[in-house]
Design a protein around this motif. Structure first.
Motif, PDB file in Angstrom:
ATOM      1  N   MET A   4       0.930  -0.987   0.108  1.00 56.54           N
ATOM      2  CA  MET A   4       0.125  -0.024  -0.587  1.00 56.54           C
ATOM      3  C   MET A   4       0.399   1.341  -0.042  1.00 56.54           C
ATOM      4  N   LEU A   5       1.697   0.941   0.910  1.00 53.56           N
ATOM      5  CA  LEU A   5       2.552   2.412   0.604  1.00 53.56           C
ATOM      6  C   LEU A   5       3.981   2.916  -0.444  1.00 53.56           C
ATOM      7  N   PHE A   6       4.138   1.808  -1.019  1.00 54.93           N
ATOM      8  CA  PHE A   6       4.914   1.914  -2.037  1.00 54.93           C
ATOM      9  C   PHE A   6       3.934   1.869  -3.754  1.00 54.93           C
ATOM     10  N   SER A   7       2.639   1.777  -3.518  1.00 53.12           N
ATOM     11  CA  SER A   7       1.834   1.958  -4.505  1.00 53.12           C
ATOM     12  C   SER A   7       1.890   3.116  -5.225  1.00 53.12           C
ATOM     13  N   ARG A   8       0.944   3.302  -6.110  1.00 47.23           N
ATOM     14  CA  ARG A   8       0.628   4.809  -6.545  1.00 47.23           C
ATOM     15  C   ARG A   8      -1.066   4.615  -6.740  1.00 47.23           C
ATOM     16  N   GLY A   9      -1.703   5.580  -6.618  1.00 46.18           N
ATOM     17  CA  GLY A   9      -3.020   6.515  -7.281  1.00 46.18           C
ATOM     18  C   GLY A   9      -3.827   4.703  -6.101  1.00 46.18           C
ATOM     19  N   ALA A  10      -4.971   4.141  -6.591  1.00 43.69           N
ATOM     20  CA  ALA A  10      -5.561   3.007  -5.984  1.00 43.69           C
ATOM     21  C   ALA A  10      -4.957   2.034  -6.185  1.00 43.69           C
ATOM     22  N   ASP A  11      -3.962   1.527  -6.426  1.00 40.34           N
ATOM     23  CA  ASP A  11      -2.917   0.727  -6.307  1.00 40.34           C
ATOM     24  C   ASP A  11      -2.894   0.482  -4.734  1.00 40.34           C
ATOM     25  N   ALA A  64     -17.630  16.019  -8.386  1.00 40.27           N
ATOM     26  CA  ALA A  64     -16.981  16.949  -8.825  1.00 40.27           C
ATOM     27  C   ALA A  64     -15.873  17.290  -7.429  1.00 40.27           C
ATOM     28  N   VAL A  65     -16.320  17.384  -6.283  1.00 35.40           N
ATOM     29  CA  VAL A  65     -15.472  17.567  -5.336  1.00 35.40           C
ATOM     30  C   VAL A  65     -14.041  16.695  -5.545  1.00 35.40           C
ATOM     31  N   ALA A  66     -14.495  15.600  -5.379  1.00 33.73           N
ATOM     32  CA  ALA A  66     -13.198  15.025  -4.781  1.00 33.73           C
ATOM     33  C   ALA A  66     -12.349  14.981  -5.888  1.00 33.73           C
ATOM     34  N   ALA A  67     -13.015  15.167  -7.028  1.00 33.25           N
ATOM     35  CA  ALA A  67     -11.875  15.754  -8.472  1.00 33.25           C
ATOM     36  C   ALA A  67     -10.738  15.851  -8.769  1.00 33.25           C
ATOM     37  N   ALA A  68     -11.499  17.326  -7.421  1.00 35.35           N
ATOM     38  CA  ALA A  68     -10.570  18.249  -8.030  1.00 35.35           C
ATOM     39  C   ALA A  68      -9.668  18.289  -6.904  1.00 35.35           C
ATOM     40  N   GLN A  69      -9.623  17.293  -6.034  1.00 37.16           N
ATOM     41  CA  GLN A  69      -8.833  17.454  -4.448  1.00 37.16           C
ATOM     42  C   GLN A  69      -7.503  16.904  -4.923  1.00 37.16           C
ATOM     43  N   PRO A  70      -6.422  17.110  -4.302  1.00 34.91           N
ATOM     44  CA  PRO A  70      -5.192  16.777  -4.862  1.00 34.91           C
ATOM     45  C   PRO A  70      -4.731  14.697  -4.043  1.00 34.91           C
ATOM     46  N   ARG A  71      -4.148  14.429  -4.879  1.00 37.64           N
ATOM     47  CA  ARG A  71      -4.085  12.893  -4.527  1.00 37.64           C
ATOM     48  C   ARG A  71      -5.137  12.585  -4.219  1.00 37.64           C
ATOM     49  N   THR A  72      -6.023  12.414  -5.053  1.00 37.36           N
ATOM     50  CA  THR A  72      -7.177  11.383  -4.941  1.00 37.36           C
ATOM     51  C   THR A  72      -7.839  10.792  -6.101  1.00 37.36           C
ATOM     52  N   PHE A  73      -7.672   9.506  -5.712  1.00 37.11           N
ATOM     53  CA  PHE A  73      -7.870   8.885  -7.047  1.00 37.11           C
ATOM     54  C   PHE A  73      -9.029   8.031  -7.080  1.00 37.11           C
ATOM     55  N   PRO A  74     -10.064   7.508  -7.819  1.00 33.67           N
ATOM     56  CA  PRO A  74     -10.970   6.471  -7.506  1.00 33.67           C
ATOM     57  C   PRO A  74     -10.881   5.518  -7.406  1.00 33.67           C
ATOM     58  N   LEU A  75     -11.591   5.160  -6.728  1.00 33.64           N
ATOM     59  CA  LEU A  75     -11.369   3.459  -5.830  1.00 33.64           C
ATOM     60  C   LEU A  75     -12.433   2.928  -7.142  1.00 33.64           C
ATOM     61  N   TRP A  86     -13.535   6.720  -2.942  1.00 30.63           N
ATOM     62  CA  TRP A  86     -11.843   7.065  -3.743  1.00 30.63           C
ATOM     63  C   TRP A  86     -10.482   7.066  -2.530  1.00 30.63           C
ATOM     64  N   VAL A  87      -9.612   6.526  -3.082  1.00 35.33           N
ATOM     65  CA  VAL A  87      -7.938   6.509  -2.413  1.00 35.33           C
ATOM     66  C   VAL A  87      -7.663   8.316  -2.434  1.00 35.33           C
ATOM     67  N   VAL A  88      -7.043   8.730  -0.698  1.00 34.33           N
ATOM     68  CA  VAL A  88      -6.345   9.976  -0.684  1.00 34.33           C
ATOM     69  C   VAL A  88      -5.020   9.364  -0.375  1.00 34.33           C
ATOM     70  N   ARG A  89      -4.149   9.637  -1.216  1.00 38.00           N
ATOM     71  CA  ARG A  89      -2.682   9.431  -0.998  1.00 38.00           C
ATOM     72  C   ARG A  89      -2.371  11.008  -0.387  1.00 38.00           C
ATOM     73  N   SER A  90      -1.667  10.761   1.471  1.00 36.21           N
ATOM     74  CA  SER A  90      -0.996  11.128   1.836  1.00 36.21           C
ATOM     75  C   SER A  90       0.198  12.292   0.894  1.00 36.21           C
ATOM     76  N   ARG A  91       0.894  13.469   0.938  1.00 36.52           N
ATOM     77  CA  ARG A  91       1.955  14.164   0.213  1.00 36.52           C
ATOM     78  C   ARG A  91       3.121  13.174   0.874  1.00 36.52           C
ATOM     79  N   LEU A  92       3.795  12.908   2.358  1.00 39.78           N
ATOM     80  CA  LEU A  92       4.935  12.883   2.921  1.00 39.78           C
ATOM     81  C   LEU A  92       4.868  11.512   2.680  1.00 39.78           C
ATOM     82  N   MET A  93       4.135  10.773   3.265  1.00 38.53           N
ATOM     83  CA  MET A  93       4.800   9.293   3.286  1.00 38.53           C
ATOM     84  C   MET A  93       3.761   8.406   2.727  1.00 38.53           C
ATOM     85  N   ASN A  94       2.635   9.028   2.005  1.00 39.61           N
ATOM     86  CA  ASN A  94       1.679   8.216   0.352  1.00 39.61           C
ATOM     87  C   ASN A  94       0.889   7.153   1.160  1.00 39.61           C
TER      88      ASN A  94
END
Length: 146
Positions: A4-11, A64-75, A86-94
């Protein structure tokens, strides 16, 4: 957990399924936040009166709110339930958090259920509550703009 930590987006996030807010049991850990309509039964952390808009308009607005959020990916998307995740990834630790939104008729309007939860850790330092409040503020602004 490592994937989960080394994945990107919803992966790397566990496969979703629709969330039934009527039977949701909130965990004892302080790393979640649930907003419910004030007319809905059950426990939530925050409550908001139903919105005087059609359900489909509310569903479009929260998406639309979700689509405008940073580091937010459809799940996941369950249009028949008017629920999306959605999956929202933290900026520093992912770190991945999950956000689930659903709209449905409630009282004389449309209710919003908005649930944000951490997948990793016990405490979130208020991140999920802050996210729910920020999404709610943007949701209300979008509804006012039409």
């Amino acid at each position: 957990m490592i994937s989960m930590l080394f994945s990107r987006g919803a992966d790397g996030v566990p496969a979703p399924s629709p969330l039934d807010f009527a039977t949701l049991a909130l965990p004892a850990t302080p790393n979640t936040c649930l907003l419910t309509p004030s007319t809905a039964p059950g426990a939530g952390h925050l409550h908001r009166d139903p919105f005087p808009v059609p359900v489909d308009d509310a569903f479009a607005a929260i998406r639309a709110v979700a689509a405008a959020q940073p580091r937010t990916f459809p799940l996941a998307d369950y249009p028949e339930r008017r629920q999306a995740q959605w999956v929202v990834r933290s900026r520093l630790m992912n770190y991945p958090d999950i956000v689930v939104a659903e709209v449905a008729p409630a009282g004389d309007g449309t209710g919003l259920w908005l649930y944000s939860r951490s997948l990793i850790g016990r405490s979130d330092f208020g991140v999920n509550r802050a996210r729910v409040l920020a999404w709610l503020t943007e949701f209300e602004a979008r509804l006012r703009r039409g």
